[in-house]
Design an enzyme around this catalytic site. Structure first.
Site, PDB file in Angstrom:
ATOM      1  N   HIS A  65     -10.902 -11.509  12.416  1.00 31.34           N
ATOM      2  CA  HIS A  65     -11.600 -10.658  11.476  1.00 31.34           C
ATOM      3  C   HIS A  65     -12.198 -11.425  10.254  1.00 31.34           C
ATOM      4  O   HIS A  65     -13.023 -10.894   9.544  1.00 31.34           O
ATOM      5  CB  HIS A  65     -10.210  -9.793  10.728  1.00 31.34           C
ATOM      6  N   CYS A 104      -2.330  -4.268  15.798  1.00 31.03           N
ATOM      7  CA  CYS A 104      -2.783  -5.353  15.850  1.00 31.03           C
ATOM      8  C   CYS A 104      -1.920  -6.470  16.449  1.00 31.03           C
ATOM      9  O   CYS A 104      -1.915  -7.354  17.434  1.00 31.03           O
ATOM     10  CB  CYS A 104      -3.634  -5.969  14.669  1.00 31.03           C
ATOM     11  N   CYS A 107       5.967  18.420  -4.307  1.00 26.87           N
ATOM     12  CA  CYS A 107       4.914  17.330  -5.093  1.00 26.87           C
ATOM     13  C   CYS A 107       4.309  17.951  -6.344  1.00 26.87           C
ATOM     14  O   CYS A 107       3.974  17.585  -7.100  1.00 26.87           O
ATOM     15  CB  CYS A 107       4.062  16.987  -3.913  1.00 26.87           C
ATOM     16  N   ARG A 109       7.844   5.323  -1.971  1.00 25.57           N
ATOM     17  CA  ARG A 109       7.913   6.410  -3.092  1.00 25.57           C
ATOM     18  C   ARG A 109       8.137   7.681  -2.953  1.00 25.57           C
ATOM     19  O   ARG A 109       8.605   8.521  -3.457  1.00 25.57           O
ATOM     20  CB  ARG A 109       6.461   6.234  -4.002  1.00 25.57           C
ATOM     21  N   CYS A 128      11.012  10.449  -4.204  1.00 22.00           N
ATOM     22  CA  CYS A 128      10.607  11.558  -4.794  1.00 22.00           C
ATOM     23  C   CYS A 128      11.469  12.794  -4.064  1.00 22.00           C
ATOM     24  O   CYS A 128      11.810  13.464  -4.836  1.00 22.00           O
ATOM     25  CB  CYS A 128       9.275  11.921  -4.828  1.00 22.00           C
TER      26      CYS A 128
END
EC number: 2.8.5.2
Lengths: 283, 156
Positions: A103, A136, A199, A240, A244
């Site tokens: 890359h 990859c 949410c 996260r 939550c």
């Protein structure tokens, strides 16, 4: 009388800080006096009827927390991005290849973070950036996959986010990705757990309000991975999400699960137009 | 002295009443309100205040504010509760605590005395699935105590 007077005084005293903290601040983010970050913009058309304007979580944080993101030397998340750069240049796996061998420089990957999660035609699935990195590692490098939001994943994601900073989040929601996006949307509006919170209940209906000392943001993920002052490490969006949903007293989902891949695509699409901002600093 | 006797009597009565508490599934609603005390007894307002303010119990302060209460970080997701005892009857307050959705359709407020109809219910805050220990967020007695406390909020 005395009691009434006291009540009145405390009512005024309490009301003031509440009003002061209720709204996101009006502020501009320029990183290293160079990279201009869009932290507020018109919402994408698919949010019509839900949000008019989308805002980065940066606008909901305190002055001192916001300041940490203005300069890479003050942003602890950038230490992890530097670790990511080391990993980038280090050969790993049976093929003896590093990321750089295929890359080039990390900067050549500018714009990649902004379009993930993304449909992968060959695999026939929506992939997050971490899934693509692991593809990859396993198939081109002959290296072991990293755990989700663990090991090298966070430094590498921080590195790839950092070179895309300032570019607009632009995830594709139509075409083959649509089914996954719809699934993510359904999860976003599902009221999970014993507390029955979606949410949207907090981050769409109540952003700007306070749950105790927590200033609710729109829950945008353009700033992920995020360095949290609370746990002094980089946090992935799936971790996260997991926290939550756990906090609704629910049986949560795990990082890397199909549910969170779908949710990441949907939540990312709610931030289309905001700048990539990771690694960001939050509380 | 009189207060102590009364408190003692209330504690004693509560102990007895707990056994015959109305089960979460048996609560009868009338337009969102619940007329009958869940324990058959009036609640204790002092205990109710503790439940209101404690993060481990009701944690009402996470979302609500009362002017006369000096809470460190009151939330503002829910309405101010000043004068709640004037705006609502005890039956209405009880109904809102047991299952607020029966009064306010689609409200974000959790149901404090309900045990079914949840999506992926968990075992408290562990993130794991609910097990046999699953129960309502507050007990019948705790609901009555909070009803008693909120009913004292007349000073709007």
């Amino acid at each position: 009388m005395n009691f009434k007077a006291m009540s009145l005084i405390s009512a005024v005293a309490l009301a003031l800080p509440t009003f002061g903290a209720a709204d996101p601040v009006d502020d501009q983010l320029v990183i290293n006096e160079d990279i201009e970050i869009v932290t507020k913009t018109t919402a994408a058309p698919h949010l019509e009827g839900h949000l008019d304007e989308v805002m980065s979580g940066w606008l909901f944080r305190s002055d001192s927390t916001r300041d940490m993101e203005r300069d890479d030397f003050d942003n602890p998340g950038m230490i992890f991005a530097e670790q990511g750069a080391e990993i980038w240049n280090t050969a790993d796996g049976t093929e003896g290849k590093s990321c750089a061998d295929c890359h080039g420089a990390p900067e050549d990957m500018a714009g990649v973070r902004a379009v993930y999660p993304k449909w992968n035609e060959a695999a026939g699935e929506v992939r997050t950036l971490q899934m693509q990195i692991n593809d990859c590692r396993e198939n081109r490098m002959g290296a072991k996959a990293w755990g989700y939001d663990k090991g090298g994943s966070m430094p590498m994601e921080a590195l790839l986010a950092s070179v895309s900073r300032g570019l607009p989040v632009n995830v594709e929601i139509d075409g083959p990705a649509k089914e996954t996006w719809e699934k993510g949307k359904e999860i976003y509006y599902t009221r999970y757990g014993q507390l029955e919170l979606s949410c949207a209940n907090c981050h769409e209906e109540n952003y700007g309000n306070m749950i105790r000392a927590d200033h609710l943001s729109q829950g945008q993920i353009n700033g992920f991975p995020t360095y949290r002052l609370k746990n002094t490490k980089l946090n992935g969006s799936h971790s996260r999400f997991k926290g939550c949903i756990r906090d609704t007293r629910a049986e949560t989902f795990n990082p890397g699960s199909p549910e969170f891949v779908a949710l990441e695509l949907y939540v990312a699409s709610r931030g289309n137009g905001l700048s990539v901002e990771g690694p960001s600093v939050r509380n | 002295m009189r207060f102590t006797t009364l408190t003692l009597a209330a504690v004693f009565a509560a102990g007895i009443a707990q056994a015959d508490a109305v089960a979460p599934g048996d609560v009868k609603f009338n337009e969102g309100a619940v007329e009958q005390s869940l324990t058959g007894m009036p609640g204790n307002a002092e205990e109710g205040f503790k439940i209101y303010a404690s993060k481990q119990l009701g944690n009402c302060v996470a979302c609500h504010e009362i002017s006369s209460v000096d809470a460190q970080f009151p939330g503002d997701v829910g309405p101010m509760l000043d004068g709640a005892g004037e705006r609502w009857t005890e039956a209405q307050l009880r109904g809102i605590l047991v299952n607020s959705k029966m009064t306010f359709e689609g409200t974000v407020m959790p149901s404090y005395y309900r045990v079914d109809g949840f999506t992926r219910p968990g075992k408290v805050y562990t993130g794991k699935a609910a097990d046999d220990s699953f129960g309502p967020l507050l007990s019948a007695q705790q609901i009555e105590d909070v009803v008693a406390y909120l009913s004292t909020l007349k000073d709007s």
